[in-house]
Design an enzyme around this catalytic site. Structure first.
Site, PDB file in Angstrom:
ATOM      1  CD  GLN A 195      -2.853   1.266   2.308  1.00 44.30           C
ATOM      2  OE1 GLN A 195      -2.473   1.664   3.406  1.00 44.30           O
ATOM      3  NE2 GLN A 195      -4.096   0.877   2.093  1.00 44.30           N
ATOM      4  CB  CYS A 216      -5.239   7.414   6.005  1.00 48.53           C
ATOM      5  SG  CYS A 216      -4.651   7.686   7.684  1.00 48.53           S
ATOM      6  CE  LYS A 248      -8.477  -0.326   3.900  1.00 48.05           C
ATOM      7  NZ  LYS A 248      -8.352   0.720   4.927  1.00 48.05           N
ATOM      8  CG  ASN A 300     -12.456  -2.349   5.730  1.00 49.74           C
ATOM      9  OD1 ASN A 300     -12.009  -1.226   5.913  1.00 49.74           O
ATOM     10  ND2 ASN A 300     -12.246  -3.330   6.574  1.00 49.74           N
ATOM     11  N   GLY A 301     -15.197  -2.989   7.152  1.00 53.70           N
ATOM     12  CA  GLY A 301     -15.722  -2.279   8.306  1.00 53.70           C
ATOM     13  C   GLY A 301     -16.566  -3.155   9.204  1.00 53.70           C
ATOM     14  CG  ASP A 302     -17.815  -1.888  12.333  1.00 56.54           C
ATOM     15  OD1 ASP A 302     -16.636  -1.586  12.577  1.00 56.54           O
ATOM     16  OD2 ASP A 302     -18.768  -1.102  12.473  1.00 56.54           O
ATOM     17  NE  ARG A 342     -11.701  -1.452  13.869  1.00 55.66           N
ATOM     18  CZ  ARG A 342     -12.772  -0.678  13.997  1.00 55.66           C
ATOM     19  NH1 ARG A 342     -12.866   0.110  15.034  1.00 55.66           N
ATOM     20  NH2 ARG A 342     -13.729  -0.689  13.089  1.00 55.66           N
TER      21      ARG A 342
END
Ligand SMILES: Cc1cc2nc3c(=O)[nH]c(=O)nc-3n(C[C@H](O)[C@H](O)[C@H](O)COP(=O)(O)O)c2cc1C
Length: 322
Positions: free
Chosen positions: A75, A105, A145, A207-209, A232
């Site tokens: 990346q 970001c 991304k 993406n996410g959770d 995460r």
């Protein structure tokens, strides 16, 4: 390093670990490889600032990820498309499987520098970057991304329009806007579904959770995304990539056991001059895996760096995780 190219069209993976700057250091990558936690890597961002990055520096940056000869996607983050693609070309010569450009970001410092998610509103930049990447994209995969927007999720329509002028191989989209940071936000699947439609044939990685196979499956079915990315959630459940590949949820015991091994493997074979920084690396990873208030986190906080290996046996870690 394996130079397997990720071909255009159907993705050769159903899940991808999310890049995590500050967590994906040498200790973490080594321990993750011991446990075979992933089949491929996407690195955290390599900054391209004043000039394109030298080959030696790229090689050093890639080292933790290239130990197991698996495909590695590098990346890159920056503001100058030419220098970013020049850096990407050097990385290709070093054998990376793909390049991912970070337009996601949300950190204040990054946004102030006009990098990361700030670029989501710079449509000329997006078009220039992808145009500059055309030749490279014939040899290795090019991806972006992104977040759903900088300030509002409605921005995604214009972002998609700019990207579709010269489509890359795939897109990874974190469903939150940069302004939403990591806040609790509802409507993830609706946002992803809308983006899937806007990007048409271009594979979209949601993406996410996402923290379990069942959740990945539900997101995929509801949105039509091509694959998922978890960051995460992968630390909370280090079996996650395997679970998704094998289409099953592993048991809580299995997840706990893998996490215990991950922490233990990070604590062993550390050179004497790296003990202090290694303790910090373990704590940084544990912050996301179990949280700072967990008894195991507090236990590690109190360990003298010289005693990491002896005090972090599998049995001790399991005792605290129970
Ligand atoms: C500690 C940390 C470091 C991160 N570093 C990066 C990074 O270098 N590049 C990037 O694209 N995303 C980075 N992210 C974002 C994640 O890859 C991911 O998009 C985000 O955490 C949402 O996914 P999750 O809910 O599965 O964690 C980072 C996230 C965390 C928590």
């Amino acid at each position: 390093m394996n130079s397997t190219t990720l071909k255009r069209g159907k993705l050769p993976f159903s899940a991808l670990p999310g890049p995590m700057e500050g967590v994906m250091g040498p200790l973490f990558c080594r321990a993750a490889e011991r446990l075979n936690m992933t089949d491929l890597w996407m690195t955290p961002f390599l900054r391209v600032t004043t000039g394109s990055v030298r080959k030696g520096k790229i090689r050093k940056f890639l080292l933790p990820f290239s130990q197991a000869n698996k495909p590695v996607i590098l990346q890159i983050m920056g503001t100058d498309p030419h220098k970013m693609v020049e850096t990407a070309n050097r990385a290709k010569e070093l054998g990376v499987a793909g390049i991912n450009f970070n337009l996601a970001c949300p950190s204040m410092q990054v946004l102030k520098g006009g990098c990361g998610a700030a670029l989501l509103q710079n449509h000329d930049f997006i078009k220039d970057l992808l145009r500059e990447s055309i030749e490279l994209g014939k040899e290795i995969s090019i991806s972006l991304k992104i977040r759903a927007g900088l300030n509002a999720p409605t921005e995604i329509a214009k972002i998609a329009e700019s990207i579709m002028v010269t489509p890359p191989h795939f897109i990874v989209m974190h469903f939150r806007t940069a302004a939403e940071g990591y806040k609790k936000v509802s409507g993830r699947n609706e946002r992803i579904k809308k983006a899937v439609k806007l990007f048409n044939d271009l594979p979209l990685i949601a993406n996410g959770d996402i923290a379990s196979y069942s959740e990945a499956e539900q997101v995929t079915t509801e949105t039509g995304c091509a694959a998922v990315m978890a960051a995460r959630g992968w630390l909370k459940n280090p079996n996650l990539m395997r679970d998704i590949a094998e289409k099953k949820d592993s048991t809580a015991e299995k997840q706990q056991s893998t996490l215990a091994h991950l922490i233990h493997y990070m604590s062993i074979d550390i050179p004497d001059d790296k003990l202090k920084s290694s303790k910090n690396a373990i704590l940084d990873m544990m912050r996301y895996a179990i949280g700072c208030n967990h008894p195991l986190f507090r236990y590690v906080l109190d360990i003298h760096p010289n005693h990491l290996q002896t005090k972090l046996s599998i049995e001790t870690i399991r005792h605290y995780l129970r």
